[in-house]
Design a protein around this motif. Structure first.
Motif: not given
Length: 146
Positions: A118-146
């Motif tokens: 999905a497209f995400n708008n978190m890029w708008q907060k990059y470099g601020t304290k509000d920038f967060v990438i949740k674990d469930e958004w990451k491909r690397s946390n689900n490599k068993a499925y790849i």
């Protein structure tokens, strides 16, 4: 216009296209953002490709259909753009800078699955304290499925 045929105005320059057609819209705030400036050229190329798969349909100025949370790039497509290693690196980069996120893993043939992004708008907060990438958004946390 006598015969009832309305000719549409062409909204493209000759250096852009000879036929017009669909186009990708990217706003200057994205291009000028800190997050965009961090992306590699291949990641930008992949993002633009993913954006070309985005469709939206409006009915009476209301969204009737939108696939912003249902974007996939199977190997048969990305292998025309880049190697598998480069693709994986670019996907992770787009996630890490807040441009896309993993939504789900959809079964295809056998035990294989395709990743839905999905497209995400978190890029708008990059470099601020509000920038967060949740674990469930990451491909690397689900490599068993790849």
């Amino acid at each position: 216009m006598g015969d009832g045929v309305v000719k549409r105005k062409q909204n493209f320059q000759s250096f852009q296209s000879s036929k017009g057609g669909r186009f990708i819209s990217i706003y200057f705030d994205m291009i000028n953002s800190k997050a965009w400036q961090q992306l590699s050229g291949n990641s930008i190329k992949l993002y633009l490709y993913m954006l070309s798969k985005y469709n939206v349909k409006y009915v009476s100025n209301q969204i009737d259909y939108c696939n912003k949370d249902d974007i996939s790039v199977p190997k048969s497509e990305y292998s025309k753009l880049m190697s598998n290693h480069t693709f994986q690196k670019c996907i992770d980069e787009l996630i890490d800078y807040g441009f896309i996120r993993v939504v789900k893993y959809k079964p295809i043939t056998g035990a294989r699955k395709v990743i839905i992004y999905a497209f995400n708008n978190m890029w708008q907060k990059y470099g601020t304290k509000d920038f967060v990438i949740k674990d469930e958004w990451k491909r690397s946390n689900n490599k068993a499925y790849i």
